[in-house]
Design an enzyme around this catalytic site. Structure first.
Site, PDB file in Angstrom:
ATOM      1  N   LEU A 112       0.821  -1.225   0.000  1.00 17.69           N
ATOM      2  CA  LEU A 112       0.000   0.000   0.000  1.00 17.69           C
ATOM      3  C   LEU A 112       0.848   1.265   0.000  1.00 17.69           C
ATOM      4  O   LEU A 112       0.346   2.336   0.303  1.00 17.69           O
ATOM      5  CB  LEU A 112      -1.012   0.019   1.162  1.00 17.69           C
ATOM      6  CG  LEU A 112      -2.058  -1.100   1.142  1.00 17.69           C
ATOM      7  CD1 LEU A 112      -3.078  -0.902   2.268  1.00 17.69           C
ATOM      8  CD2 LEU A 112      -2.789  -1.162  -0.198  1.00 17.69           C
ATOM      9  N   THR A 147       2.075   2.519  -2.743  1.00 16.52           N
ATOM     10  CA  THR A 147       1.448   3.262  -3.839  1.00 16.52           C
ATOM     11  C   THR A 147       0.121   2.626  -4.254  1.00 16.52           C
ATOM     12  O   THR A 147      -0.652   3.253  -4.962  1.00 16.52           O
ATOM     13  CB  THR A 147       2.354   3.346  -5.090  1.00 16.52           C
ATOM     14  OG1 THR A 147       2.662   2.023  -5.488  1.00 16.52           O
ATOM     15  CG2 THR A 147       3.622   4.118  -4.796  1.00 16.52           C
ATOM     16  N   THR A 156       7.094  -5.203 -19.611  1.00 18.23           N
ATOM     17  CA  THR A 156       6.889  -3.850 -20.137  1.00 18.23           C
ATOM     18  C   THR A 156       7.468  -3.643 -21.533  1.00 18.23           C
ATOM     19  O   THR A 156       8.475  -4.276 -21.891  1.00 18.23           O
ATOM     20  CB  THR A 156       7.560  -2.840 -19.181  1.00 18.23           C
ATOM     21  OG1 THR A 156       7.517  -1.534 -19.768  1.00 18.23           O
ATOM     22  CG2 THR A 156       9.024  -3.180 -18.942  1.00 18.23           C
ATOM     23  N   TYR A 163      14.471   0.919 -15.461  1.00 17.87           N
ATOM     24  CA  TYR A 163      13.190   0.236 -15.228  1.00 17.87           C
ATOM     25  C   TYR A 163      13.040  -0.934 -16.197  1.00 17.87           C
ATOM     26  O   TYR A 163      12.783  -2.075 -15.802  1.00 17.87           O
ATOM     27  CB  TYR A 163      12.024   1.223 -15.377  1.00 17.87           C
ATOM     28  CG  TYR A 163      10.697   0.525 -15.478  1.00 17.87           C
ATOM     29  CD1 TYR A 163      10.231  -0.256 -14.426  1.00 17.87           C
ATOM     30  CD2 TYR A 163       9.921   0.602 -16.628  1.00 17.87           C
ATOM     31  CE1 TYR A 163       9.025  -0.943 -14.528  1.00 17.87           C
ATOM     32  CE2 TYR A 163       8.718  -0.065 -16.738  1.00 17.87           C
ATOM     33  CZ  TYR A 163       8.278  -0.835 -15.677  1.00 17.87           C
ATOM     34  OH  TYR A 163       7.090  -1.521 -15.788  1.00 17.87           O
ATOM     35  N   PHE A 172       2.256  -2.398 -23.127  1.00 20.65           N
ATOM     36  CA  PHE A 172       2.631  -1.107 -23.681  1.00 20.65           C
ATOM     37  C   PHE A 172       2.020  -0.066 -22.737  1.00 20.65           C
ATOM     38  O   PHE A 172       2.220  -0.186 -21.545  1.00 20.65           O
ATOM     39  CB  PHE A 172       2.302  -1.059 -25.180  1.00 20.65           C
ATOM     40  CG  PHE A 172       3.386  -1.814 -25.960  1.00 20.65           C
ATOM     41  CD1 PHE A 172       3.633  -3.165 -25.698  1.00 20.65           C
ATOM     42  CD2 PHE A 172       4.197  -1.168 -26.858  1.00 20.65           C
ATOM     43  CE1 PHE A 172       4.682  -3.852 -26.334  1.00 20.65           C
ATOM     44  CE2 PHE A 172       5.236  -1.846 -27.515  1.00 20.65           C
ATOM     45  CZ  PHE A 172       5.480  -3.182 -27.247  1.00 20.65           C
TER      46      PHE A 172
END
Ligand code: UDP
Length: 354
Positions: free
Chosen positions: A37, A39, A121, A145, A173
């Site tokens: 939690l 974020t 990703t 990332y 995406f």
């Protein structure tokens, strides 16, 4: 009748994770969410799921959850997920995402989990050029990332070769939109993603939008992305879970259509009927000019088809959420703060977006 399945979902209180949990619950599965939690939001975990508030670094807690029962699969969404932030804090991103992910994969293997789904990703593909990107494109991340997710995908290859763990790596995406039933939406603090920022600028809730880079080699000079509806992403998870007995898969997930930042502004202006104030700003480090998916493989192999392929439809669901929840999850997640009350204070920035 279909047996209900049991899933452990890390980051299930975040944007993509919460929509995937909703899709699992909607088909009658049982879900336990593990989320710090930091974020994620309590209010993003629908009542049918059990929420365990805790950290992936808590190996005792993770071990206890994995030992609770025989899980049909573990879905791993929890991660730091901001490209721009990762360019400023590369070691934190790599250490946090790779460290927590590798420990989780190892713990899954140790507890006999046979199927694992990784939120991956498009940031795996840093310099892919203008053409739609399929699964054969070289992995060459443009940011720490993306690098952290590439490392986890590689780790999963070894987990399969050495231990037989079957996995899906789903390369989202640009996840966007909101649950069409209005239960869930996008609420990052601070918000850095384009569509919610453009909507808020249109609604007068924010000052003018900064467009990061207007001198890219694209038709209107702004970056092009493939915005894919979060409910379509959730549906893709259901489809791959049903395939994992046969082996591991890697899929790129998008609509196959790119939209520039200026086109997103145009879509928001059409859908809201309001003008979006914006100004040109410098490029954001780590942003490739164009990222568009070639998602044929998942379509062919699972029958997945996006239901919200149209940008205006994606924006419309995001707008409905923003209008219905002007304070985001504040007020629906158990921390009721009256309008005009104290701002939400958040520490850390672990995000659960894919
Ligand atoms: N963007 C922008 N202004 C903003 C936020 C984003 O121009 O305030 C651009 C960003 O440079 C990128 C696109 O919008 O080209 C999508 O960014 P977002 O952060 O939503 O997703 P990302 O592509 O980083 O996953």
């Amino acid at each position: 009748m279909r047996r209900s399945r049991h899933y452990l979902v890390t980051g299930g209180a975040g944007f993509v994770g919460s929509h995937a949990v909703a899709a699992l619950l909607d088909r009658g599965d049982e879900v336990v969410v593990l989320d710090s939690l930091r974020t994620g939001h309590r209010g993003a975990v629908l009542p049918g799921a059990r929420l365990v508030v805790g950290d992936l670094d808590d190996e005792v807690l993770v071990g206890a959850l994995l030992a609770e029962r025989r899980w049909d699969a573990v879905l791993h969404f929890a991660a730091l997920s901001l490209v721009g932030e990762s360019m400023r804090e590369p070691y934190r991103y790599i250490a946090a995402n790779v460290g927590s992910g590798v420990r989780l994969i190892a713990a899954c293997v140790a507890h006999g989990v046979r199927r694992f789904v990784l939120s991956s990703t498009a940031a795996l593909f840093g310099n892919a050029g203008d053409a739609p990107i399929d699964e054969d494109a070289p992995i060459d991340p443009g940011s720490p990332y993306g690098e952290s997710k590439a490392m986890l995908e590689r780790t999963l290859l070894w987990a399969e070769r050495v231990h037989g763990l079957h996995s899906a790596a789903l390369r989202y995406f640009n996840a966007a939109g909101a649950d069409p039933a209005g239960r869930l939406g996008e609420d990052h603090v601070p918000e850095t993603h384009l569509i919610p920022l453009v909507i808020d600028a249109a609604l007068g809730r924010r000052p003018a939008l900064s467009v990061f880079g207007t001198d890219y080699a694209t038709p209107d000079g702004t970056c092009i992305r493939d915005y894919v509806h979060v409910t379509d992403l959730a549906e893709a998870h259901l489809r791959v879970l049903d395939l994992l007995d046969a082996g591991s898969v890697r899929y790129n997930l998008g609509n196959g259509r790119g939209h520039s930042v200026r086109e997103v502004i145009g879509a928001v202006e059409r859908v809201t009927g309001r003008r979006v104030p914006w100004h040109a700003a410098p490029r954001r480090a780590g942003d490739p000019p164009v990222l568009v998916a070639a998602a044929w493989r998942i379509m062919r192999e699972t029958g997945w088809q996006p239901r919200f392929a149209d940008l205006d439809a994606i924006v419309a669901t995001a707008l409905a959420w923003r209008e219905g929840h002007p304070e985001g999850y504040r007020g629906v997640d158990g921390s009721i703060i009256p309008t005009g009350g104290a701002p939400r204070s958040r520490r850390g920035s672990r995000s659960t977006r894919g």
